[in-house]
Each structure stands twice: as structure tokens, then as C-alpha cells.
Design an enzyme around this catalytic site. Structure first.
Site, PDB file in Angstrom:
ATOM      1  N   ASP A   1       0.816  -1.210   0.000  1.00 42.06           N
ATOM      2  CA  ASP A   1       0.000   0.000   0.000  1.00 42.06           C
ATOM      3  C   ASP A   1       0.857   1.270   0.000  1.00 42.06           C
ATOM      4  O   ASP A   1       1.743   1.429   0.857  1.00 42.06           O
ATOM      5  CB  ASP A   1      -0.888  -0.012   1.249  1.00 42.06           C
ATOM      6  N   ASP A   2       0.587   2.168  -0.932  1.00 34.72           N
ATOM      7  CA  ASP A   2       1.209   3.510  -0.951  1.00 34.72           C
ATOM      8  C   ASP A   2       2.721   3.502  -1.162  1.00 34.72           C
ATOM      9  O   ASP A   2       3.395   4.483  -0.826  1.00 34.72           O
ATOM     10  CB  ASP A   2       0.890   4.269   0.348  1.00 34.72           C
ATOM     11  N   CYS A  37      -6.336   3.951  -3.609  1.00 30.16           N
ATOM     12  CA  CYS A  37      -6.381   2.530  -3.243  1.00 30.16           C
ATOM     13  C   CYS A  37      -7.560   1.792  -3.855  1.00 30.16           C
ATOM     14  O   CYS A  37      -7.399   0.767  -4.514  1.00 30.16           O
ATOM     15  CB  CYS A  37      -6.436   2.384  -1.722  1.00 30.16           C
ATOM     16  N   HIS A  42      -9.467  -2.651  -1.309  1.00 34.58           N
ATOM     17  CA  HIS A  42      -9.531  -1.539  -0.365  1.00 34.58           C
ATOM     18  C   HIS A  42     -10.289  -2.014   0.874  1.00 34.58           C
ATOM     19  O   HIS A  42     -11.352  -2.648   0.766  1.00 34.58           O
ATOM     20  CB  HIS A  42     -10.250  -0.361  -1.020  1.00 34.58           C
ATOM     21  N   ASP A  89       0.215  -0.306  -5.082  1.00 32.80           N
ATOM     22  CA  ASP A  89      -1.067  -0.023  -5.737  1.00 32.80           C
ATOM     23  C   ASP A  89      -1.122   1.333  -6.436  1.00 32.80           C
ATOM     24  O   ASP A  89      -1.979   1.566  -7.282  1.00 32.80           O
ATOM     25  CB  ASP A  89      -2.240  -0.183  -4.756  1.00 32.80           C
ATOM     26  N   HIS A  90      -0.220   2.236  -6.093  1.00 36.75           N
ATOM     27  CA  HIS A  90      -0.095   3.539  -6.776  1.00 36.75           C
ATOM     28  C   HIS A  90       1.152   4.206  -6.222  1.00 36.75           C
ATOM     29  O   HIS A  90       1.826   3.670  -5.340  1.00 36.75           O
ATOM     30  CB  HIS A  90      -1.324   4.426  -6.537  1.00 36.75           C
TER      31      HIS A  90
END
Length: 463
Positions: free
Chosen positions: A41-42, A81, A135, A305-306
Site C-alpha cells: 500500500d502507498d 487505493c 480496499h 497499488d499507486h
């Protein structure tokens, strides 16, 4: 010694052993691949293989990179997300579903979508999920025959410590074992230690480096505050950005707070510490796989995810269409297929994960998937490739990334264009220069032709 001198019984035994080895090898070749699917994540491109931050400590991700193929130009379908994960796990783009933001439940508008884990289950795989895969607010129970939820992680006794609300960073006086991600990885380690009669699809989702950046002190200690380097930025970077882009950046929000409270270095320190903590958990997971009976027949897909901004374009967090918000770490290892220590400069997207795994695992083709299999790039990272990457943030806002350019068009028609060969930090917007009209026209061919209306929203969404 002549063959005639070898006893007949010994020759017979040797032949049997030789044929057995051939049979084992053939059996291994005919086995279905297992899949280890690692979602983080992130996590942006600051990790070692992507070179985003000099001095970052990610030894375990570095080791995986040398084993598989690193995609240097990999991008998310959406810089948030929920839409990123929903799209890559269903194969349906945000612009097709209308799921653009974190507060839009995806299943109501994708009732018939067969998710990636569902498809593997339907094709005879043992499937398990642990941690943050979808998410958190909109996890899809139908996708998981077995699922281990995201455990809570310890927080400081008084918060926020340095920031505000969830936008905060601080070491916590706890052990790794107390952290939620440690417990999630334990699920994977335990899984690898068991006998599985069927091929498996194991999804492990790590929460850090998602905010708040609360990780044990020892990870902060690896990045002394006096040695922290801010990202390279330029003054008035938003001066040539259209109003739609400035609105997304929100320079008078997080960035203003960071500068006024002198928190830039501390925030960077917190992000770095959280990345290195996550790397340690990834290492525990990969070590367990390496020591298991499944090491030689398991595909590993690792991705963030990004992306994430830490002051570039006067912006923090994701939620933007620039390089730092949309570029993601992406590494794939496929035994017997992927190039050892491979690096690809082709523009790929997280939407490509679903069709690639279907391809590699020889599952029935799903033509409705909106990504492209990158199996050819695993074999030859420099293979011809004609698929620019598209990232969408909100209704009608898109970025098209070719190997040379990033082209952004907002829903009001305003534009940005950056030449990454000479301007990798996207400091000069070329969109208004007439000589680039043909470049924009060509890139615009990759913009989605369908822009679905916004999916219904809910109040609580999280980040």
C-alpha cells in the site's frame, strides 16, 4: 571400465533412476504454477530497484529484482487505493466502471465481475487472501474461500505526533511482532509450511507504508534526520499547470502544513522507515517461500497499488496524475520464463496483472479483460510493445504515458505534456507549444473512449 564389465543389476538400477529423473522433470514442467501475489500500500518508486531515493534500504526487494523482471515504467490505473485495486482485480478500468475514488463501493456497479482470485478458484486453485488486497472498506468476501483480515497496528499513546489526523509520522515503542503486517506475513509463512494438494493462489497485502507512518524505532534509526534529503523540487512548479491540476495538488493543504511546521525531513524519514519496515516483512515472506517445497514452481508478482508524492508539485499523498502519483514498483518472477535480473523500459500497467497470470498459468482466456499480458516482456524485456499506459483520476481526467511523454487531459479540456527524456521531474509543461500538437494528437488516441458516470458514493472510505 567397459559397459560390459558393469553388473546387469547395476545397469538396470542406473537406467531406472535415469528414467525416474526424466519423469520428474517432465512432471515439473507439466505442473501448474502456484502464484504469490504481493500487494503493498502507498509504496512509490523510492525503493532500491527503481532508484527514487538514494540511500533507501530495501535489501529484500532488491534481491527479488535480481531474480525476476523489473518494470521501470509501470503505472497504476488510478492513483487511489480503491479504484486501483478494484480495477486490477476485476480487469475493468475505472473509466469503464465509474469507480474513480475511495468512497465508491465497486461491487454494486460490477455485480457480474469475476475477480482474479475468483477466477483462480473456478479453475481449480486453492485460494487464500491475507491483509489488504481490496480496499479495506470494500473487501469482497465472495473472492476469498479463506481470508485473514487486516490486523490493527500499535499507535503512539498520544496522536497526532507530528502531523494532523491520519497524516502523521512517529516511531512507536513496539516490536515487529506487534505490527499488523508482521501478523499478515505469518499467514503466508504458515501457508508455505503446509502440504497443498492443489496449485495455489496466495495473496498477501501489506499496509505500510500507508499513513500513518508508525513503525518501530529501529527503522527510524536507519535514517538519521540530519541525513534526510528532500525530493528535488522547483519553485513555482504549479505556475504552468492548469487550474484543474492545481486543484488536485491542493498546495494550501498538506504542503502548506509541512512547510509551516518544518516537517518535511521528518515526514520523509517516516516514509523511508515505513518502506524499510515493509521490506523486512517481504523478506520474511520470500525467505519462507525459498525454503519451502514450492520455491521452484511459484510465480511471484510484487507491486505497489499507486505512487506517492512527498512535496513534488507542492503535493502530498497520491490522488494526482503526475509521475510520482502514478508510477509504481512492479516486479514479476516466473520460474523458467522470466529473464534473470531483467529490466524492462516498456510502459505497462497494473491492469496487465490479471491477463498475465491467466496467460502464465494457462487458464482459459478472458477476452473481456482490459489489460494486456506482459508474458512476452518477461521472456524478452525489450520486446516490441505498443501499449501506452493510462491512469485515470476522477471522471474524464486521464494521463497517457508513453516511453518518452506524459500527456494529461482533464475533463475541462485543459492539458499538460512532459518530455521525460529531458524533463524527468515534469517541471516544464509543453502542452501549449504548437510544435507538440502532433505528439498530443498521437497520445490522445490512447485516451479511454468510454467515461462512465461516477459510481454511487458512501460517507466512510478511508484512504
Amino acid at each position: 571400465m567397459k559397459i560390459s564389465d558393469i553388473p546387469v543389476k547395476l545397469l538396470g538400477l542406473t537406467l531406472i533412476l535415469f528414467l525416474s529423473e526424466i519423469n520428474v522433470t517432465l512432471a515439473q514442467k507439466n505442473e501448474k504454477y502456484n502464484v504469490l501475489f504481493i500487494a503493498v500500500d502507498d509504496m512509490n518508486d523510492w525503493i532500491g530497484p527503481f532508484g527514487g531515493y538514494e540511500g533507501i534500504k530495501t535489501p529484500n526487494i532488491d534481491k527479488l529484482a535480481k531474480k525476476g523482471v523489473v518494470f521501470k515504467r509501470a503505472y497504476c490505473s488510478a492513483p487511489a487505493c480503491n479504484p486501483s485495486r478494484a480495477s486490477l482485480l476485476t480487469g475493468v478500468r475505472p473509466s469503464t466502471s465509474g469507480v474513480y475514488h475511495n468512497n465508491q463501493p465497486w461491487r454494486p456497479v460490477l455485480k457480474d465481475a469475476v475477480t482474479l482470485p475468483q477466477y483462480f478458484t473456478a479453475n481449480g486453485y486453492e485460494v487464500k487472501g491475507a491483509g489488504k488486497i481490496f480496499h479495506n472498506s470494500f473487501n469482497d468476501q465472495a473472492s476469498w474461500p479463506v481470508y485473514f483480515d487486516v490486523p490493527h497496528s500499535p499507535e503512539p499513546p498520544k496522536k497526532p505526533v507530528n502531523g494532523f489526523a491520519n497524516f502523521d509520522w512517529s516511531p512507536v515503542d513496539v516490536k515487529d511482532e506487534d505490527m499488523g503486517d508482521f501478523k499478515v506475513v505469518n499467514q503466508g509463512i504458515d501457508f508455505f509450511g503446509k502440504k497443498h494438494e492443489k496449485p495455489f493462489f496466495l495473496a498477501i497485502g501489506l499496509t505500510r507504508p500507508h499513513l500513518p507512518w508508525y513503525v518501530p524505532q529501529k527503522y527510524y534509526d536507519q535514517y538519521p534526520l540530519s541525513e534526510i534529503k528532500r525530493p528535488k523540487v522547483t519553485e513555482n512548479d504549479l505556475a504552468d499547470v492548469p487550474a484543474a491540476g492545481v486543484k488536485i495538488a491542493k498546495p494550501n493543504g498538506d504542503h502548506k502544513f509541512i512547510k509551516e511546521h518544518d516537517q518535511w525531513e521528518k515526514a520523509v524519514q517516516g516514509y523511508l522507515a515505513s518502506i524499510t519496515f515493509a521490506d523486512g516483512q517481504i523478506g520474511r515472506l520470500l525467505d519462507a517461500l525459498d525454503k519451502s517445497q514450492y520455491a521452484k514452481n511459484t510465480i511471484i508478482v510484487f507491486f505497489g497499488d499507486h505512487g506517492w508524492h512527498l512535496g513534488e508539485k507542492e503535493h502530498w499523498r497520491k490522488f494526482a496524475l503526475w509521475e510520482e502519483a502514478s508510477r509504481v514498483p512492479f516486479i514479476v518472477y516466473a520460474p523458467g520464463i522470466s529473464t534473470l535480473n531483467g529490466v524492462s523500459d516498456r510502459t505497462v500497467n497494473l491492469m496487465d496483472i490479471y491477463p498475465t497470470l491467466v496467460d502464465l498459468c494457462k487458464l482459459p482466456a478472458k477476452k473481456e479483460l482490459e489489460g494486456n499480458s506482459i508474458a512476452a516482456l518477461l521472456k524478452n524485456p525489450a520486446a516490441p510493445w505498443k501499449h501506452p499506459s493510462v491512469t485515470t483520476h476522477g471522471f474524464g481526467n486521464h494521463a497517457v504515458r508513453s516511453e518518452k511523454y506524459r500527456y494529461i487531459r482533464y475533463n475541462d479540456g485543459s492539458e499538460e505534456l512532459y518530455d521525460h527524456d529531458v524533463d524527468p521531474l515534469e517541471w516544464k509543461n509543453l502542452a501549449k507549444e504548437p510544435k507538440y500538437a502532433a505528439v498530443k494528437s498521437e497520445l490522445a488516441k490512447s485516451l479511454p473512449t468510454l467515461n462512465a458516470k461516477d459510481a454511487p458514493t458512501v460517507k466512510e472510505s478511508g484512504e
